[in-house]
Every structure is written in structure tokens, then in C-alpha cells.
Design a protein around this motif. Sequence first.
Motif, PDB file in Angstrom:
ATOM      1  N   PHE A 126       0.834  -1.222   0.082  1.00  0.00           N
ATOM      2  CA  PHE A 126      -0.046   0.129  -0.217  1.00  0.00           C
ATOM      3  C   PHE A 126       0.896   1.171   0.133  1.00  0.00           C
ATOM      4  CE2 PHE A 126      -2.415   3.561   1.716  1.00  0.00           C
ATOM      5  CZ  PHE A 126      -3.676   3.313   1.041  1.00  0.00           C
ATOM      6  N   GLY A 127       0.559   1.992  -1.007  1.00  0.00           N
ATOM      7  CA  GLY A 127       1.268   3.366  -1.133  1.00  0.00           C
ATOM      8  C   GLY A 127       2.825   3.326  -1.501  1.00  0.00           C
ATOM      9  N   THR A 128       3.326   1.955  -1.981  1.00  0.00           N
ATOM     10  CA  THR A 128       4.748   1.730  -2.640  1.00  0.00           C
ATOM     11  C   THR A 128       4.820   1.354  -3.781  1.00  0.00           C
ATOM     12  OG1 THR A 128       5.144  -0.531  -1.785  1.00  0.00           O
ATOM     13  CG2 THR A 128       5.142   1.021   0.112  1.00  0.00           C
ATOM     14  N   SER A 129       6.007   1.186  -4.229  1.00  0.00           N
ATOM     15  CA  SER A 129       6.085   0.643  -5.482  1.00  0.00           C
ATOM     16  C   SER A 129       6.491  -0.759  -5.701  1.00  0.00           C
ATOM     17  CB  SER A 129       7.207   1.478  -6.316  1.00  0.00           C
ATOM     18  OG  SER A 129       8.590   1.408  -5.568  1.00  0.00           O
ATOM     19  N   LEU A 130       6.138  -1.514  -4.442  1.00  0.00           N
ATOM     20  CA  LEU A 130       6.541  -2.990  -4.485  1.00  0.00           C
ATOM     21  C   LEU A 130       5.973  -3.556  -5.621  1.00  0.00           C
ATOM     22  CD1 LEU A 130       8.257  -5.158  -3.223  1.00  0.00           C
ATOM     23  CD2 LEU A 130       6.242  -5.440  -1.530  1.00  0.00           C
ATOM     24  N   ALA A 131       4.607  -3.623  -5.846  1.00  0.00           N
ATOM     25  CA  ALA A 131       4.209  -4.435  -6.944  1.00  0.00           C
ATOM     26  C   ALA A 131       4.641  -4.379  -8.284  1.00  0.00           C
ATOM     27  CB  ALA A 131       2.700  -4.159  -6.759  1.00  0.00           C
ATOM     28  N   VAL A 158      -2.681 -10.319   2.183  1.00  0.00           N
ATOM     29  CA  VAL A 158      -4.093 -10.059   1.569  1.00  0.00           C
ATOM     30  C   VAL A 158      -3.538  -9.349   0.209  1.00  0.00           C
ATOM     31  CG1 VAL A 158      -6.257  -8.914   1.406  1.00  0.00           C
ATOM     32  CG2 VAL A 158      -5.490 -10.251   3.397  1.00  0.00           C
ATOM     33  N   ASP A 159      -2.926  -8.260   0.390  1.00  0.00           N
ATOM     34  CA  ASP A 159      -2.200  -7.562  -0.816  1.00  0.00           C
ATOM     35  C   ASP A 159      -1.664  -7.954  -2.113  1.00  0.00           C
ATOM     36  OD1 ASP A 159      -3.910  -5.221  -0.106  1.00  0.00           O
ATOM     37  OD2 ASP A 159      -2.198  -3.967   0.247  1.00  0.00           O
ATOM     38  N   ALA A 160      -0.606  -8.986  -1.501  1.00  0.00           N
ATOM     39  CA  ALA A 160       0.271  -9.657  -2.422  1.00  0.00           C
ATOM     40  C   ALA A 160      -0.745 -10.691  -3.116  1.00  0.00           C
ATOM     41  CB  ALA A 160       0.928 -10.534  -1.586  1.00  0.00           C
ATOM     42  N   MET A 161      -1.776 -11.490  -2.566  1.00  0.00           N
ATOM     43  CA  MET A 161      -2.574 -12.136  -3.537  1.00  0.00           C
ATOM     44  C   MET A 161      -3.623 -11.334  -4.337  1.00  0.00           C
ATOM     45  SD  MET A 161      -6.327 -12.970  -3.128  1.00  0.00           S
ATOM     46  CE  MET A 161      -6.643 -12.149  -1.815  1.00  0.00           C
ATOM     47  N   SER A 162      -3.886 -10.206  -3.589  1.00  0.00           N
ATOM     48  CA  SER A 162      -4.818  -9.424  -4.748  1.00  0.00           C
ATOM     49  C   SER A 162      -4.040  -8.656  -5.891  1.00  0.00           C
ATOM     50  CB  SER A 162      -5.273  -8.213  -3.858  1.00  0.00           C
ATOM     51  OG  SER A 162      -6.002  -8.572  -2.753  1.00  0.00           O
ATOM     52  N   HIS A 163      -2.739  -8.637  -5.730  1.00  0.00           N
ATOM     53  CA  HIS A 163      -2.091  -8.110  -7.019  1.00  0.00           C
ATOM     54  C   HIS A 163      -1.618  -9.172  -7.747  1.00  0.00           C
ATOM     55  CE1 HIS A 163      -1.218  -3.976  -6.273  1.00  0.00           C
ATOM     56  NE2 HIS A 163      -1.145  -4.250  -4.893  1.00  0.00           N
ATOM     57  N   ASP A 188      -6.151 -18.344   9.253  1.00  0.00           N
ATOM     58  CA  ASP A 188      -6.996 -17.734   8.205  1.00  0.00           C
ATOM     59  C   ASP A 188      -6.515 -17.349   6.945  1.00  0.00           C
ATOM     60  OD1 ASP A 188      -9.706 -16.536   8.054  1.00  0.00           O
ATOM     61  OD2 ASP A 188      -8.830 -14.644   7.828  1.00  0.00           O
ATOM     62  N   MET A 189      -5.132 -17.092   6.988  1.00  0.00           N
ATOM     63  CA  MET A 189      -4.535 -16.670   5.857  1.00  0.00           C
ATOM     64  C   MET A 189      -4.246 -18.082   4.750  1.00  0.00           C
ATOM     65  SD  MET A 189      -1.268 -13.914   6.732  1.00  0.00           S
ATOM     66  CE  MET A 189      -0.810 -14.807   7.974  1.00  0.00           C
ATOM     67  N   ASN A 190      -4.121 -19.172   5.342  1.00  0.00           N
ATOM     68  CA  ASN A 190      -4.145 -20.311   4.933  1.00  0.00           C
ATOM     69  C   ASN A 190      -5.132 -20.579   4.303  1.00  0.00           C
ATOM     70  OD1 ASN A 190      -2.278 -22.812   4.311  1.00  0.00           O
ATOM     71  ND2 ASN A 190      -4.041 -23.740   5.593  1.00  0.00           N
ATOM     72  N   ALA A 191      -6.433 -20.339   4.764  1.00  0.00           N
ATOM     73  CA  ALA A 191      -7.697 -20.557   4.397  1.00  0.00           C
ATOM     74  C   ALA A 191      -7.948 -20.141   3.119  1.00  0.00           C
ATOM     75  CB  ALA A 191      -8.780 -20.580   5.331  1.00  0.00           C
ATOM     76  N   LYS A 192      -7.681 -18.515   3.082  1.00  0.00           N
ATOM     77  CA  LYS A 192      -8.121 -17.985   1.961  1.00  0.00           C
ATOM     78  C   LYS A 192      -7.170 -17.341   0.908  1.00  0.00           C
ATOM     79  CE  LYS A 192     -11.833 -16.623   5.322  1.00  0.00           C
ATOM     80  NZ  LYS A 192     -12.498 -15.611   6.242  1.00  0.00           N
ATOM     81  N   TYR A 193      -6.111 -17.020   1.652  1.00  0.00           N
ATOM     82  CA  TYR A 193      -5.266 -16.050   0.802  1.00  0.00           C
ATOM     83  C   TYR A 193      -3.657 -16.787   0.388  1.00  0.00           C
ATOM     84  CZ  TYR A 193      -8.437 -12.826   3.462  1.00  0.00           C
ATOM     85  OH  TYR A 193      -9.618 -12.397   3.890  1.00  0.00           O
ATOM     86  N   ALA A 194      -3.415 -17.559   1.039  1.00  0.00           N
ATOM     87  CA  ALA A 194      -1.705 -18.000   1.041  1.00  0.00           C
ATOM     88  C   ALA A 194      -1.773 -19.400   1.310  1.00  0.00           C
ATOM     89  CB  ALA A 194      -0.871 -17.143   1.784  1.00  0.00           C
ATOM     90  N   ASP A 195      -0.652 -19.987   1.106  1.00  0.00           N
ATOM     91  CA  ASP A 195      -0.195 -21.353   1.456  1.00  0.00           C
ATOM     92  C   ASP A 195       0.696 -20.974   2.967  1.00  0.00           C
ATOM     93  OD1 ASP A 195      -1.401 -22.678  -0.418  1.00  0.00           O
ATOM     94  OD2 ASP A 195       0.286 -23.137  -1.667  1.00  0.00           O
ATOM     95  N   VAL A 196       0.277 -21.325   4.165  1.00  0.00           N
ATOM     96  CA  VAL A 196       1.048 -21.361   5.100  1.00  0.00           C
ATOM     97  C   VAL A 196       1.996 -22.495   5.342  1.00  0.00           C
ATOM     98  CG1 VAL A 196       1.154 -21.350   7.648  1.00  0.00           C
ATOM     99  CG2 VAL A 196      -0.436 -19.777   6.656  1.00  0.00           C
ATOM    100  N   VAL A 197       3.370 -22.327   5.104  1.00  0.00           N
ATOM    101  CA  VAL A 197       4.405 -23.416   5.012  1.00  0.00           C
ATOM    102  C   VAL A 197       5.314 -23.354   6.234  1.00  0.00           C
ATOM    103  CG1 VAL A 197       4.205 -23.422   2.370  1.00  0.00           C
ATOM    104  CG2 VAL A 197       5.880 -21.958   3.424  1.00  0.00           C
ATOM    105  N   SER A 198       6.024 -24.399   6.206  1.00  0.00           N
ATOM    106  CA  SER A 198       7.127 -24.589   7.299  1.00  0.00           C
ATOM    107  C   SER A 198       8.330 -24.090   6.996  1.00  0.00           C
ATOM    108  CB  SER A 198       7.249 -26.122   7.814  1.00  0.00           C
ATOM    109  OG  SER A 198       7.652 -26.698   6.950  1.00  0.00           O
ATOM    110  N   GLU A 199       9.278 -23.762   7.823  1.00  0.00           N
ATOM    111  CA  GLU A 199      10.551 -23.323   7.606  1.00  0.00           C
ATOM    112  C   GLU A 199      11.418 -24.498   6.731  1.00  0.00           C
ATOM    113  OE1 GLU A 199      14.891 -22.530   9.680  1.00  0.00           O
ATOM    114  OE2 GLU A 199      12.944 -22.367  10.816  1.00  0.00           O
TER     115      GLU A 199
END
Length: 211
Positions: A126-131, A158-163, A188-199
Motif C-alpha cells: 500500500f502506497g509503495t512501488s513494491l508491486a 492479502v495485498d500480495a494475493m490481490s496483486h 485464516d491466511m492459509n484458508a483464504k489467501y496463501a499457503d502457510v508453509v514450514s521453514e
Amino acid sequence: MSSDDELLANYKRAYDNRVGFGQRPALLLIDFCQAYFEPGNPLHAGVEDALGAALRVRAAARAAGVPVVLTNVVYHPSGIDGGRFFEKALPLRNFVRGSAMGAWGPGLEPAADELVVSKQYPSAFFGTSLASTLTAAGIDSVILTGLTTSGCVRATCVDAMSHGFRTAVVAEACGDRHAAPHEANLFDMNAKYADVVSEAEVIAFLAGLGA
């Protein structure tokens, strides 16, 4: 079956899906700043283990030639660029430009070839040039580590997924001030937005890229 078991079963039926790692990932280390490691500071979170895990993932990423991005939070002395976030969250005063609490956490220092993104709001996008930066570099996915799980990690996820980036969150390399928000937000992130993974899982993936 208990109510908790029923809830988990319901989530598994609805959200039991993995998207996997991308082919050209970037690693993000989100807001590993001194305030979270400083005893007595309102932001102190006891997250040394999360930083240790993130540093190990970073070493694997660098060995594989994967770009590394570090984020921090930096405000004008007046706080004007923090808007309502700065107004609401009083501990953000730790990140006024020049504060020692905004320095990098123990053992963390950006390398010359690592990008630093300074932000004023929870998401690194948000508000950066990262994407735009990641897209121009041909990056198709991000691996997230950082602080805090319930705050800036979740917002960035959430923003990474949205981009349009495939998103992985490294569980051991994220931290929060309490286990409850940490675990709830990973769930919640693992359910909807991302894969939560182990190190271990992400390090094995990165080793494969560098082979």
C-alpha cells in the motif's frame, strides 16, 4: 465431534486447497525492527525465534539467487504521512525517522543487493512501488516472513494475493505478541489467501531452485 472439530472440518471442506510455490519468487522480511525486540517497549513481542527462522530462509533464498526485500516503517517527525493509522496506533511513534527503535533487529542488516521498502501503513504494497517493482522483475510469487502476523504480515499477504502473486507465509518466521492472534491469523491466511508453509518446506523448495 466437538464444536472446534466441527469448525475445522467445515473449513477443510470449504478451503482445503493449496496453490503451491511460483517459479520466480521473491522473499519479503517484513518489519523486523528493534522495537519488537526491546524489553519494556510497548511493541516488545519476544520474537527472536521468528527472526532466526527468517534469517535462515533468507540465507537459502540468497543461495538460490532469489531476490530479497526488507520492509520497515518510517514516519515524518510530525506523523502526518501516517494518517489515521498513526493517529490510532500510538506505538507507531517508535518509527518516527531517526528513532533507534526503527533500526533493524538483532543480526539483521540489508545487503547491498537487497531492496528496502519503507512504508507508512500495514501492507508492504500500500502506497509503495513494491508491486510494480516485482512485476517488472518478472516475479510471480512471494514468500512472506515478518512481524507481526496479525498486522503487517496479514495485510501484506492479502495485498500480495490481490496483486496476483502466489503467496506463501512461513509459519515459524512470523511472530506476534501472543500465540492466539498469531495462530488465528495463520489459520485464516492459509484458508483464504496463501499457503502457510514450514521453514523446512520453504528451505527445501529454495534449495531446489538453486540446484
